[in-house]
Design a protein around this motif. Sequence first.
Motif, short mmCIF file in Angstrom:
data_model
loop_
_atom_site.label_atom_id
_atom_site.label_comp_id
_atom_site.label_asym_id
_atom_site.label_seq_id
_atom_site.Cartn_x
_atom_site.Cartn_y
_atom_site.Cartn_z
N LEU A 8 0.70 -1.57 0.30
CA LEU A 8 0.25 -0.52 0.28
C LEU A 8 0.93 1.38 -0.18
O LEU A 8 2.66 1.20 0.38
N LEU A 9 -0.01 2.35 0.12
CA LEU A 9 1.01 3.45 -0.81
C LEU A 9 0.37 4.44 0.81
O LEU A 9 -0.70 4.25 0.61
N LEU A 10 1.23 5.10 1.42
CA LEU A 10 0.79 5.82 2.69
C LEU A 10 0.74 7.11 2.64
O LEU A 10 2.63 7.27 2.18
N SER A 11 0.49 8.71 3.11
CA SER A 11 1.59 9.38 3.27
C SER A 11 2.37 9.68 4.32
O SER A 11 2.29 8.38 5.20
N PRO A 12 3.28 10.59 4.59
CA PRO A 12 4.35 10.49 5.21
C PRO A 12 4.22 9.91 6.70
O PRO A 12 4.31 9.33 8.15
N GLU A 13 3.07 10.94 6.98
CA GLU A 13 2.31 11.43 8.40
C GLU A 13 2.30 9.74 9.03
O GLU A 13 2.24 9.32 10.22
N VAL A 14 1.15 8.85 8.53
CA VAL A 14 0.81 8.18 8.34
C VAL A 14 1.64 6.88 8.16
O VAL A 14 1.66 6.08 9.57
N ALA A 15 3.00 6.62 7.18
CA ALA A 15 3.55 6.26 7.84
C ALA A 15 4.50 5.78 8.41
O ALA A 15 5.08 5.16 9.46
#
Length: 522
Positions: A8-15
């Motif tokens: 999956l691809l996540l925003s840096p804030e979530v990842a």
Amino acid sequence: MFKKEVELLLSPEVAFDEFARYEAILKHAGLRAGEADFVHLKKRSIDARGRQAQVRLRADVYTNTPPRDLFGPWFVYPNVKSTTPKVLIVGAGPAGLFAALRCLELGLKPIVLERGRDVRTRRRDLAAINKEQLVNPDSNYCFGEGGAGTYSDGKLYTRATKRGDVGRVLRRLVQHGATPDILVDAHPHIGTNKLPAVVQALREAIIEAGGEVRFATRVTDLLLDRNRLRGVVTAAGETLEAQATILATGHSARDIYELLHQRGVLIEAKPFAMGVRVEHPQALIDQAQYRRTDRGLLPAASYSLVHQTEVKGEQRGVFSFCMCPGGFIVPAATAQGEVVVNGMSPSRRDSRFANSGIVAAMELADLDLRQHGPLAGLRFQQALEQRACAAAGNTQQAPAQLLGDFLKRKTSASLLETSYQPGLVSVRMDDVLGPNLAERLRQGFQDFGRKIPGYATNAAQIVGVESRTSAPIRIPRDPATLQHPEVAGLFPCGEGAGYAGGIVSAAMDGERCAEAVFAILS
Ligand code: FAD
């Protein structure tokens, strides 16, 4: 046991937030909190291609207890006995240290001889270069425990994936204290602040299992018995004998190349690369790569550039080398009277500067083989390093020029702030590099300026010379036995012998040489 793989691809804030990431992964797997027992993160990379940079993750979700050794088995070094066959290993860089550990696993006793000092003491010698402009020829950024990679960026990626087991090298590093993140990140790195402890732990493991590591022990001669190497002689006059010697002295051990040549041991000139280090504000690189002024939780951005140049009808590649985001330029000379630059970064890569080697390929046709024979590349490097030193005042201050001025062939009236501690002196870099190399680099920079906005301007400066990218000499070896084709018992190894280019590939080559020694001795 149920296991589901998700990507999956996540925003840096979530990842980069452990809890938010866990929730996002479960959601992607179609599970609710409490429905999974374990999430095993397997890969993490930055995807900066879209409008917003994102983090790509690959993970396994377990709804049952996961297997014990998710990253594979750990290493055990059986204790060697006094009767165990000995192997001399010259050099305690990644090649030498990993050769020693592999020897122990195979039941051989490694005796590691290192001209430099242990990592802790070595730090004082680095301070002397930076603050007093004094280079100790046995202990510096290239020589000493851990080799050239100890005070570096500790980048751990390699293109030489077919030459050994990359995962095994990384797992060994984790077992000895490196962050497990290196098993997950697509572009893993350790950082100069963390590397010394890892190197020390590798040494302790060798000694604990019965191997030996001797510092301040420079090898100065070879015990050659016609076509067989019986051992080595040290600077203190000590003679050490063994059936096998792994020579892992790195590409800066010029005295070893000279010694081999003098003693009639076959060595060959090989292509290498030379150029300069370029330094930009990290914010400029972040802005260009991530298209945002504040990179937030994203790591300091990096780049990888290549361009084919043509000068006087000769084509040569110009490419970025050992890019250090959030790093420092360091003085990597191994003798007084020469200036050599390289780069390192701390684990957080949080300095305000981005630096990278920008180098042009040097082919055999560029060298004076007729006059210097196999040492022609080494002589070329030496001449450039000495010119760089003289141009900047015969200290460890380095010659430099603003990049925009270099492109316009204009002397820089002043230079920018720099991470290079000994200091910079404004010179025309053409005078240091010579016309051909300067022109190749100019063509390369012009192309890179088209690829990265703001790159090839006076917001950056170039610092010389980046001359130790790879070995200018190959010590040949038989591809099957890994022994020198004319000298039995000599196992040329690692970067200095021309079989590696970087920490991981050198470590893998060390392991291969240990296996080759085992095959001959058993
Ligand atoms: P070396 O690491 O060069 O080790 C050779 C050892 O032999 C040295 O410790 C030396 O003291 C010893 N020696 C030499 N002559 C003798 C003698 N006569 N007797 C006894 N001992 C001797 N690579 C990466 O992959 N990632 C990076 O981020 C990175 N950053 C770097 C930053 C800097 C500042 C430098 C200088 C290099 C960097 N490199 C990096 C390159 C990397 O360090 C080398 O590719 C790697 O260390 C080569 O390993 P090696 O064991 O073959 O040789």
